[in-house]
Each structure stands twice: as C-alpha cells, then as structure tokens.
Motif scaffolding. Structure first.
Motif, PDB file in Angstrom:
ATOM      1  N   ASP A  16       1.156  -0.708   0.109  1.00  0.00           N
ATOM      2  CA  ASP A  16      -0.299  -0.070   0.047  1.00  0.00           C
ATOM      3  C   ASP A  16       1.080   1.503  -0.021  1.00  0.00           C
ATOM      4  O   ASP A  16       1.844   1.619   0.948  1.00  0.00           O
ATOM      5  CB  ASP A  16      -0.539   0.164   1.232  1.00  0.00           C
TER       6      ASP A  16
ATOM      7  N   HIS B 199      -2.510   2.680   9.355  1.00  0.00           N
ATOM      8  CA  HIS B 199      -2.724   1.170   9.557  1.00  0.00           C
ATOM      9  C   HIS B 199      -1.733   0.203   9.691  1.00  0.00           C
ATOM     10  O   HIS B 199      -0.924   0.397   8.885  1.00  0.00           O
ATOM     11  CB  HIS B 199      -3.938   0.672   8.724  1.00  0.00           C
TER      12      HIS B 199
ATOM     13  N   ALA C 113       1.679   0.812   7.917  1.00  0.00           N
ATOM     14  CA  ALA C 113       1.184   2.268   6.507  1.00  0.00           C
ATOM     15  C   ALA C 113       0.872   3.559   7.437  1.00  0.00           C
ATOM     16  O   ALA C 113       0.568   3.892   7.685  1.00  0.00           O
ATOM     17  CB  ALA C 113       0.109   1.787   5.841  1.00  0.00           C
TER      18      ALA C 113
ATOM     19  N   GLU D 183       0.457   7.047   6.684  1.00  0.00           N
ATOM     20  CA  GLU D 183       0.010   7.640   4.877  1.00  0.00           C
ATOM     21  C   GLU D 183      -0.317   9.143   5.696  1.00  0.00           C
ATOM     22  O   GLU D 183      -1.651   9.772   6.257  1.00  0.00           O
ATOM     23  CB  GLU D 183      -0.957   6.753   4.739  1.00  0.00           C
TER      24      GLU D 183
ATOM     25  N   GLU E 187       1.937   8.266   1.316  1.00  0.00           N
ATOM     26  CA  GLU E 187       1.846   6.788   1.837  1.00  0.00           C
ATOM     27  C   GLU E 187       2.766   5.818   1.954  1.00  0.00           C
ATOM     28  O   GLU E 187       3.313   5.816   0.577  1.00  0.00           O
ATOM     29  CB  GLU E 187       1.224   6.574   1.842  1.00  0.00           C
TER      30      GLU E 187
HETATM   31 MG    MG Z   1      -3.145   2.995   3.056  1.00  0.00          MG
END
Ligand code: MG
Ligand code: MG
Length: 260
Positions: free
Chosen positions: A105, A168, A199, A201, A232
């Motif tokens: 991600d 997250h 992650a 972001e 991110e």
């Molecule tokens: Mg994310």
C-alpha cells in the motif's frame, strides 16, 4: 490484534510493495493535462494483473476501481472518473496490491503540468512529514511518536492534519491493527515492536482540517475546498532499522526534475 511479521513475511511484503511502487511509476508516466483518472486506473489495473497480482482496492467494501484518485480538494478515496485532469491540478494516486498473500500500500500525489508554488509547498511538506513519521517509527517507541512527528512538522508550517482517516497495520489484510493516526502525543499509545508492519500516510490540508464525505459514499473532500496532499509508505519496524518496503524511487525516476 497486532500480527507481528517474520523476516520471511517481510520479504514477501517487500515484493508486494515494490510492485505498488512500480505501478505508481506506470501511472506517473501518463499523468498530464487531458488524461482522465479512469485512464490512470486502467493502466494500474493492467500492470498489476500482468505482474501476477490483484488490485487490493477493487471491490474492497464495494470500491469500484483499482486505485483511488483524489484530485485537488479531494483528500482520499476519490473514485476514478472520465473527467479530464487539467493544468495546475494535483492528483493523489493511492494503490494497493495483493501478491503472495500479502498486501502492499502506497500513495503519491502528482502535479498535473505546472502547479502554483503554494501547492508545491504543501506537497513537499506532506512528503517530508511522511519521512518524519517514519523516523519516529522505532522499536521501543510509541505510536503517538509517529503522529506527533507528522503533526508538529505540518502544523508548524500552517497546514492541518486530517483526523478522520489514518494509517494502519498491514499484512494478510490490507487494514490491520493498529490504527496509525497522523496526530498524537509523544510517548502515548501502542508500543512499537520488532516485526510490526504499518502504513504511514499523512493526509495534510492547505486550509482547515475538516473534511466531509461526498454522496458517492467514498470521496472525502476538504470542507473549505482548499487542496489536500497524501503520501504513503508501508514500513517494517525492525530492530536496528526502520525498513521502508514501498519506494518512490521508480516514480521519481519517471518524474525526473518534476519529482516532489
Ligand atoms: Mg493505507
Ligand atoms: Mg493507501
């Protein structure tokens, strides 16, 4: 429940995240005035599938596309459309892939042609704040250290931090515990441990922090309609070093001197 990852799992996650990085570069090749965000989506989906992976976002909670494309005052979760991008716009492209059972991600905000210096500063600061957050993501630290690092850096420059959307944990699921806010207090929150993959972001607004959801149920827009930026990385917290699993290297090679 926070799932700590083994070294082997982290290497698999690096593969997923490097595919995200290369997908963002493919998208970056065609970002220009006149292109539609649906065209960006198509390039991303085809590239992901041609690399034996699945777009994580497609169908997630009913999301209709493979990437989120958030333009100008859209903060996050923008749905690709047939509207053309125009000179001076910004578009954040958030991309996730599932490969070998693990998600990657990452998100990069692109300029469409030339953007104003005011917006360029917002982009630079948001990207820098991501690295401030990553620096704070150390074994033995606390989750609040990350949020504090992002928030204090951005607010000192007069920008505001979105509260409704956060980073997250990530692994077999795209969104795992813990939640990783871009605001917080030092020394507060979950203890950061070896093997955590998160992650980070930052979603940073030029104006006020408030956002609202558009009637499509996805797109978050700034309440004052000033522009918002979003960068991110997926990061593994390990003893000794913080390991950035995603990368902006590919996208910035494509952008050359237009890199943020
Ligand atoms: Mg994310
Ligand atoms: Mg993302």
């Amino acid at each position: 429940m926070i799932y700590l990852k083994t070294d082997e799992e982290i290497e698999l996650m690096r593969e997923s995240n490097l595919l995200v990085a290369r997908t963002l570069a493919e998208v970056g090749k065609i970002v220009k005035p006149g292109v539609t965000t649906l065209e960006l989506d198509k390039v991303a989906e085809e590239f992901i599938r041609s690399n034996d992976a699945i777009p994580s976002f497609l169908g997630y909670g009913g999301f209709p596309n493979s990437i989120c494309t958030s333009v100008n005052d859209q903060v996050v979760h923008g749905i690709p459309s047939d509207k053309e991008l125009k000179e001076g716009d910004i578009v954040s492209v958030d991309c996730g892939v599932l490969k070998n059972g693990f998600h990657g991600d990452s998100c990069y905000t692109f300029c469409v042609g030339e953007v104003s210096s005011e917006i360029m500063s917002l982009l630079k600061t948001t990207k820098e704040s991501l690295y401030k957050g990553i620096e704070a993501a150390k074994v033995g630290g606390r989750l609040g250290d990350i949020g504090y690092a992002v928030q204090s850096y951005c607010e000192a420059k007069g920008y505001s931090v979105v509260r409704e959307f956060v980073g997250h944990g990530i692994g077999h699921d795209m969104h795992e515990d813990p939640m990783v806010p871009n605001y917080g207090r030092r020394g507060n929150g979950v203890l950061l441990k070896d093997g955590m993959v998160i992650a980070i972001e930052p979603m940073i607004n030029l104006g006020k922090k408030d956002v609202y959801l558009q009637p499509d149920g996805w797109t978050a827009v700034t309440a004052d309609h000033k522009y918002a930026a979003h960068y991110e990385h997926t990061v593994a917290i390990r003893k000794g070093k913080t390991d950035i699993l995603s990368s902006f290297e590919y996208v910035e090679q494509v952008l050359g001197n237009k890199a943020i």
